[in-house]
Write an enzyme that holds these catalytic residues in place. Structure first.
Site, short mmCIF file in Angstrom:
data_model
loop_
_atom_site.label_atom_id
_atom_site.label_comp_id
_atom_site.label_asym_id
_atom_site.label_seq_id
_atom_site.Cartn_x
_atom_site.Cartn_y
_atom_site.Cartn_z
N ASP A 134 0.82 -1.21 0.00
CA ASP A 134 0.00 0.00 0.00
C ASP A 134 0.86 1.27 0.00
O ASP A 134 0.50 2.27 -0.61
CB ASP A 134 -0.92 0.01 1.22
CG ASP A 134 -2.10 -0.95 1.05
OD1 ASP A 134 -2.33 -1.42 -0.08
OD2 ASP A 134 -2.78 -1.23 2.05
N GLY A 135 2.00 1.21 0.68
CA GLY A 135 2.90 2.37 0.68
C GLY A 135 3.44 2.66 -0.70
O GLY A 135 3.59 3.83 -1.09
N ASN A 187 -4.96 9.04 1.38
CA ASN A 187 -5.34 8.47 2.67
C ASN A 187 -5.81 9.52 3.69
O ASN A 187 -6.95 9.54 4.08
CB ASN A 187 -4.18 7.68 3.27
CG ASN A 187 -4.20 6.23 2.85
OD1 ASN A 187 -5.07 5.79 2.10
ND2 ASN A 187 -3.24 5.46 3.34
N ARG A 215 -8.28 20.36 22.15
CA ARG A 215 -7.02 20.31 22.89
C ARG A 215 -6.56 18.86 22.93
O ARG A 215 -7.33 17.97 23.32
CB ARG A 215 -7.17 20.85 24.31
CG ARG A 215 -7.39 22.37 24.38
CD ARG A 215 -7.65 22.81 25.81
NE ARG A 215 -7.69 24.26 25.93
CZ ARG A 215 -8.78 24.99 25.72
NH1 ARG A 215 -9.92 24.39 25.36
NH2 ARG A 215 -8.74 26.30 25.85
N TYR A 272 -4.21 5.16 9.22
CA TYR A 272 -3.93 5.84 10.50
C TYR A 272 -5.22 6.21 11.22
O TYR A 272 -5.30 6.16 12.44
CB TYR A 272 -3.07 7.08 10.23
CG TYR A 272 -2.62 7.79 11.48
CD1 TYR A 272 -1.96 7.11 12.49
CD2 TYR A 272 -2.85 9.15 11.66
CE1 TYR A 272 -1.53 7.76 13.64
CE2 TYR A 272 -2.44 9.81 12.81
CZ TYR A 272 -1.78 9.11 13.79
OH TYR A 272 -1.37 9.75 14.93
#
EC number: 2.7.1.23
Length: 267
Positions: A45-46, A122, A148, A163
């Site tokens: 995938d990278g 992504n 925050r 991610y």
């Protein structure tokens, strides 16, 4: 048909890419690295992310096909031992494709007012170096919350399994035109409060993040990491361009999710 092979540098990938190149030429395909009709990504995938960014300037004119040389990936339909089937599939290609939304990013810097634009397949993240990030979040130009925490992640549906998932975001089918914002280690107590869950917005809505500190922030777009700079705001929206995958096998999304994260077949 003009094709190109975009591969990583591992020894196994190099072997597969060489075999694929030989069989494509023998089958009569023209190898064209500059103006291909189809980009064959060999690796994982990278590698496909890198291939997308390499050809992002002509994303409307190319289709992608992923060949995986390791474990099963979300963007890769073919395995390294299926080269003959892949070449046969390309010979029968009729131009059909499946398209997915991309993330459009416009970043405005606080030090000089300059702007940059990025395209992500992504996700994009914003984090503050060394301390808590404080930022106002606007959805469609209306203030939604003051965040925050460590940072924020805005992802596409195709990026929802990357991610975004690791920080508690929802998995979204890639055929949906939507953006998702997930919090990264938000602070929630009696004094400070955020929604505390992922937010999925409609196709016409934008997400704007305005940091409230005059300091350097770390910004990413897929694999791109920029140098830390003071940021005035970042505006996210669905891009007017889409990525296209050749529709030889590119389906069964939920099967991919099950195989990658649950693995019922192995139990």
């Amino acid at each position: 048909m003009k094709v190109t092979i975009y591969a990583n540098s591992s020894s196994k990938t190099t072997q597969v890419a060489t075999e694929l190149h030989t069989k494509l030429v023998a089958a009569g395909f023209e190898i064209d690295d500059q103006h291909p009709d189809i980009v064959l990504s060999v690796g994982g995938d990278g590698t496909l992310l890198s291939a997308f960014h390499h050809y992002s300037h002509m994303v409307d004119q190319v289709r992608f096909v992923g060949v995986h040389t390791g474990h099963l990936g979300f963007y890769t339909d073919w395995r390294d031992y299926e080269i003959d089937q892949l070449v046969a599939g390309l010979q029968q290609d009729n131009g059909q494709s499946v398209t997915y939304p991309l993330l459009s990013v416009e970043i405005t810097y606080a030090d000089n007012g300059d702007t940059d634009t990025y395209l992500a397949l992504n996700e994009s993240t914003l984090k503050k170096l060394g301390s808590t990030m404080v930022a106002d979040v606007f959805i469609q130009d209306e203030l939604f919350e003051r965040f925050r925490g460590d940072g924020l992640c805005v992802s596409t549906p195709t990026g929802s399994t990357a991610y975004n998932k690791s920080v508690g975001g929802a998995v979204i089918h890639p055929r949906l035109d939507a953006l998702q914002m997930a919090e990264i280690a938000s602070i929630n107590n009696r004094v400070f409060r955020t929604l505390g869950s992922p937010v999925i917005v409609a196709p016409y809505e934008t997400i704007t993040i305005r940091p409230q500190q005059q300091s350097n922030f770390l910004f990413t777009a897929d694999q791109l990491n920029t140098q830390p700079r003071p940021i005035k705001q970042i505006c996210y929206s669905i891009a007017n361009r889409r990525i296209a995958f050749a529709q030889h096998r590119h389906n069964r999304f939920w099967k991919r999710v099950e195989t990658s994260f649950i693995g019922l077949d192995e139990q």
